[in-house]
Design a protein around this motif. Structure first.
Motif, PDB file in Angstrom:
ATOM      1  N   TRP A  41       0.785  -1.227   0.000  1.00 20.13           N
ATOM      2  CA  TRP A  41       0.000   0.000   0.000  1.00 20.13           C
ATOM      3  C   TRP A  41       0.823   1.286   0.000  1.00 20.13           C
ATOM      4  CZ3 TRP A  41      -5.074  -0.571  -0.761  1.00 20.13           C
ATOM      5  CH2 TRP A  41      -5.656  -1.810  -0.448  1.00 20.13           C
ATOM      6  N   ARG A  42       2.102   1.190   0.312  1.00 24.75           N
ATOM      7  CA  ARG A  42       2.860   2.433   0.503  1.00 24.75           C
ATOM      8  C   ARG A  42       3.034   3.227  -0.790  1.00 24.75           C
ATOM      9  NH1 ARG A  42       8.638  -0.444   1.969  1.00 24.75           N
ATOM     10  NH2 ARG A  42       9.082  -1.344  -0.084  1.00 24.75           N
ATOM     11  N   THR A  43       2.976   2.551  -1.959  1.00 22.81           N
ATOM     12  CA  THR A  43       3.084   3.294  -3.215  1.00 22.81           C
ATOM     13  C   THR A  43       1.835   4.105  -3.509  1.00 22.81           C
ATOM     14  OG1 THR A  43       2.304   1.347  -4.434  1.00 22.81           O
ATOM     15  CG2 THR A  43       4.692   1.622  -4.198  1.00 22.81           C
ATOM     16  N   ARG A  44       0.731   3.814  -2.850  1.00 23.03           N
ATOM     17  CA  ARG A  44      -0.518   4.536  -3.091  1.00 23.03           C
ATOM     18  C   ARG A  44      -0.728   5.675  -2.089  1.00 23.03           C
ATOM     19  NH1 ARG A  44      -4.559  -0.689  -3.987  1.00 23.03           N
ATOM     20  NH2 ARG A  44      -2.946  -2.113  -4.715  1.00 23.03           N
ATOM     21  N   ILE A  45       0.123   5.755  -1.086  1.00 20.31           N
ATOM     22  CA  ILE A  45      -0.028   6.763  -0.025  1.00 20.31           C
ATOM     23  C   ILE A  45       1.068   7.803  -0.202  1.00 20.31           C
ATOM     24  CG2 ILE A  45      -0.030   7.148   2.456  1.00 20.31           C
ATOM     25  CD1 ILE A  45      -1.037   4.246   2.744  1.00 20.31           C
ATOM     26  N   LEU A  46       0.684   9.072  -0.210  1.00 24.11           N
ATOM     27  CA  LEU A  46       1.617  10.154  -0.505  1.00 24.11           C
ATOM     28  C   LEU A  46       2.234  10.771   0.739  1.00 24.11           C
ATOM     29  CD1 LEU A  46      -0.362  11.964  -3.350  1.00 24.11           C
ATOM     30  CD2 LEU A  46       1.397  10.205  -3.560  1.00 24.11           C
ATOM     31  N   GLU A  47       1.483  10.861   1.821  1.00 22.36           N
ATOM     32  CA  GLU A  47       1.987  11.511   3.038  1.00 22.36           C
ATOM     33  C   GLU A  47       1.620  10.689   4.256  1.00 22.36           C
ATOM     34  OE1 GLU A  47       0.586  15.492   3.307  1.00 22.36           O
ATOM     35  OE2 GLU A  47       1.595  16.168   1.454  1.00 22.36           O
TER      36      GLU A  47
ATOM     37  N   MET B   7      -5.751  10.714   5.535  1.00 21.11           N
ATOM     38  CA  MET B   7      -4.572  10.162   4.876  1.00 21.11           C
ATOM     39  C   MET B   7      -4.597  10.607   3.418  1.00 21.11           C
ATOM     40  SD  MET B   7      -3.383   6.181   4.494  1.00 21.11           S
ATOM     41  CE  MET B   7      -2.975   6.045   6.227  1.00 21.11           C
ATOM     42  N   LYS B   8      -3.493  11.173   2.954  1.00 23.87           N
ATOM     43  CA  LYS B   8      -3.375  11.669   1.589  1.00 23.87           C
ATOM     44  C   LYS B   8      -2.896  10.546   0.679  1.00 23.87           C
ATOM     45  CE  LYS B   8      -1.643  15.788  -0.804  1.00 23.87           C
ATOM     46  NZ  LYS B   8      -0.795  16.989  -0.632  1.00 23.87           N
TER      47      LYS B   8
ATOM     48  N   ARG C  84      -2.880   8.722  -3.602  1.00 21.45           N
ATOM     49  CA  ARG C  84      -2.979   8.999  -5.034  1.00 21.45           C
ATOM     50  C   ARG C  84      -4.447   9.082  -5.432  1.00 21.45           C
ATOM     51  NH1 ARG C  84       1.904   8.724  -7.357  1.00 21.45           N
ATOM     52  NH2 ARG C  84       3.531   7.557  -6.268  1.00 21.45           N
ATOM     53  N   ALA C  85      -4.704   9.809  -6.511  1.00 22.39           N
ATOM     54  CA  ALA C  85      -6.090  10.100  -6.870  1.00 22.39           C
ATOM     55  C   ALA C  85      -6.901   8.839  -7.137  1.00 22.39           C
ATOM     56  CB  ALA C  85      -6.122  11.011  -8.099  1.00 22.39           C
ATOM     57  N   GLY C  86      -6.322   7.875  -7.823  1.00 19.52           N
ATOM     58  CA  GLY C  86      -7.083   6.693  -8.183  1.00 19.52           C
ATOM     59  C   GLY C  86      -7.122   5.621  -7.124  1.00 19.52           C
ATOM     60  N   ALA C  87      -6.429   5.816  -6.000  1.00 19.02           N
ATOM     61  CA  ALA C  87      -6.332   4.775  -4.978  1.00 19.02           C
ATOM     62  C   ALA C  87      -7.125   5.103  -3.719  1.00 19.02           C
ATOM     63  CB  ALA C  87      -4.860   4.546  -4.621  1.00 19.02           C
ATOM     64  N   LYS C  88      -7.908   6.162  -3.738  1.00 16.97           N
ATOM     65  CA  LYS C  88      -8.579   6.609  -2.521  1.00 16.97           C
ATOM     66  C   LYS C  88      -9.527   5.555  -1.959  1.00 16.97           C
ATOM     67  CE  LYS C  88     -11.952   9.971  -0.897  1.00 16.97           C
ATOM     68  NZ  LYS C  88     -12.784  11.125  -1.248  1.00 16.97           N
ATOM     69  N   ASP C  89     -10.377   4.997  -2.793  1.00 17.05           N
ATOM     70  CA  ASP C  89     -11.381   4.054  -2.303  1.00 17.05           C
ATOM     71  C   ASP C  89     -10.746   2.781  -1.762  1.00 17.05           C
ATOM     72  OD1 ASP C  89     -13.394   5.811  -2.982  1.00 17.05           O
ATOM     73  OD2 ASP C  89     -13.674   4.957  -4.982  1.00 17.05           O
TER      74      ASP C  89
END
Length: 353
Positions: free
Chosen positions: A236-242, A263-264, A266-271
């Motif tokens: 999951w860490r590649t989908r989380i920015l901060e 939690m911030k 990536r745009a397409g990984a929010k859900d």
């Protein structure tokens, strides 16, 4: 009856055929010139489009534009926008050249007809303009949408009229597929606002309700630890920015305290991140022996959304317990409820003699 023996008559006939032949040659020249000019512009536009698309493919190290789906989204959007604008420019060039060539031919064959047809042409143009004003509005708005890269294929958008994934963008109509599978055809002229949820970044906002007697610092620590564990997970860490943040106590009611965690991503990984985060928060709170009244994901809108768009770092403060006012001269100290107790602690006795 023409006098075939009169040399002047034959001279007039020759002059007539000469003028007709010259006019035909001029018309042919205009048509050939228009075709040459159109071919030159078509080649220029095609060359520019090809160079931009080839540059995108070379940068992504792929041989086919279909393989750009595996490359960064910017390359896909660049190719799509370039081809769409190239098609628009080709149509504009073709229509402009045909209209100019037609006017030149009419002016050559019938110089007085162009002036007499001015009023008729104006009336027809006004009628067509009034009837086709919606089409013109759609096309102009579509050109700006494509040129400014407001939306692209694969984006999750809210157009007001429809919400879903963009499947096709043209200069007149945008195709949007909603979550139920319905394909919506939205005219570009009817789009007044565009909410693009696939550009930049997104934010997962979860409100966690815990019992009113829960230890807030302990709950916040457990929530933050669970969120940090998700952020460090290789999957999951590649989908989380901060790093995740606990914004603190959001609301207080008679039977629950609501604590907000953000939690911030990536745009397409929010859900996807939100689902995994909710599961981990549930397990973390279960480990504290608490019962969750509710666990909600929040979408901030309006002024609240605008004020929170840059995030927040609330100060870490411990809750201050305020003792109720007892009798005059009496001192009352609250008793802590043992964790996991089934019944509340007995009320303190009045120490007043």
């Amino acid at each position: 009856m023409p006098d075939f023996t009169n040399p002047e008559w034959w001279a007039q006939v020759g002059q007539f055929f000469a003028s007709v032949g010259w006019n035909l040659l001029t018309v042919a020249g205009i048509i050939v010139g228009a075709m040459v000019v159109a071919w030159i512009f078509q080649r220029m536009i095609a060359r520019i489009v090809t160079r931009i698309v080839s540059g995108a493919k070379d940068k992504a190290n792929v041989d086919d534009t279909m393989a750009l789906d595996r490359s960064p989204l910017a390359a896909v959007r660049l190719v799509q926008r370039t081809r769409t604008l190239g098609s628009i420019l080709r149509n504009i060039v073709n229509v402009s050249i045909v209209v100019i060539a037609a006017l030149m031919i009419v002016n050559l064959l019938a110089p007085t007809a162009l002036g007499s047809l001015t009023l008729l042409t104006a009336a027809v143009g006004a009628g067509l303009g009034f009837g086709a004003q919606n089409i013109v509005k759609d096309i102009l708005n579509g050109i700006f949408i494509v040129a400014e890269d407001q939306i692209g294929i694969g984006d999750v958008v809210d157009l007001g009229l429809a919400t879903g994934i963009v499947e096709y963008v043209s200069v007149r109509v945008t195709h949007v597929r909603d979550v139920n599978g319905t394909l919506w055809f939205v005219r570009n002229g009817e789009i007044l606002r565009i909410g693009n949820m696939s550009l930049g970044w997104s934010r997962v906002i979860i409100d966690l309700a815990v019992p009113a007697d829960a230890d807030i610092p302990e709950v916040e620590g457990a929530m933050l630890e669970a969120a940090r564990g998700l952020a460090k997970d290789p999957k999951w860490r590649t989908r989380i920015l901060e790093a995740p943040e606990v914004w603190g106590l959001e609301s207080v009611s008679g039977d629950a305290l609501v604590i907000r965690l953000v939690m911030k991503t990536r745009a397409g990984a929010k859900d996807d991140v939100a689902r995994e985060l909710r599961m981990r928060l549930k397990n973390a709170i279960d480990g504290l022996g608490l019962t969750l009244p509710q666990l909600n994901s929040i979408m901030l809108t309006g002024l609240e959304g605008a004020s929170r768009v840059r995030g927040a770092n609330p100060p870490k403060t411990k809750p201050t317990q305020i003792a109720p006012q007892a009798a005059a001269g009496a001192v009352w100290k609250p008793k802590k409820k043992p964790r996991g107790a089934a019944h509340p602690a007995p009320a303190p006795e009045d120490e007043t003699p």
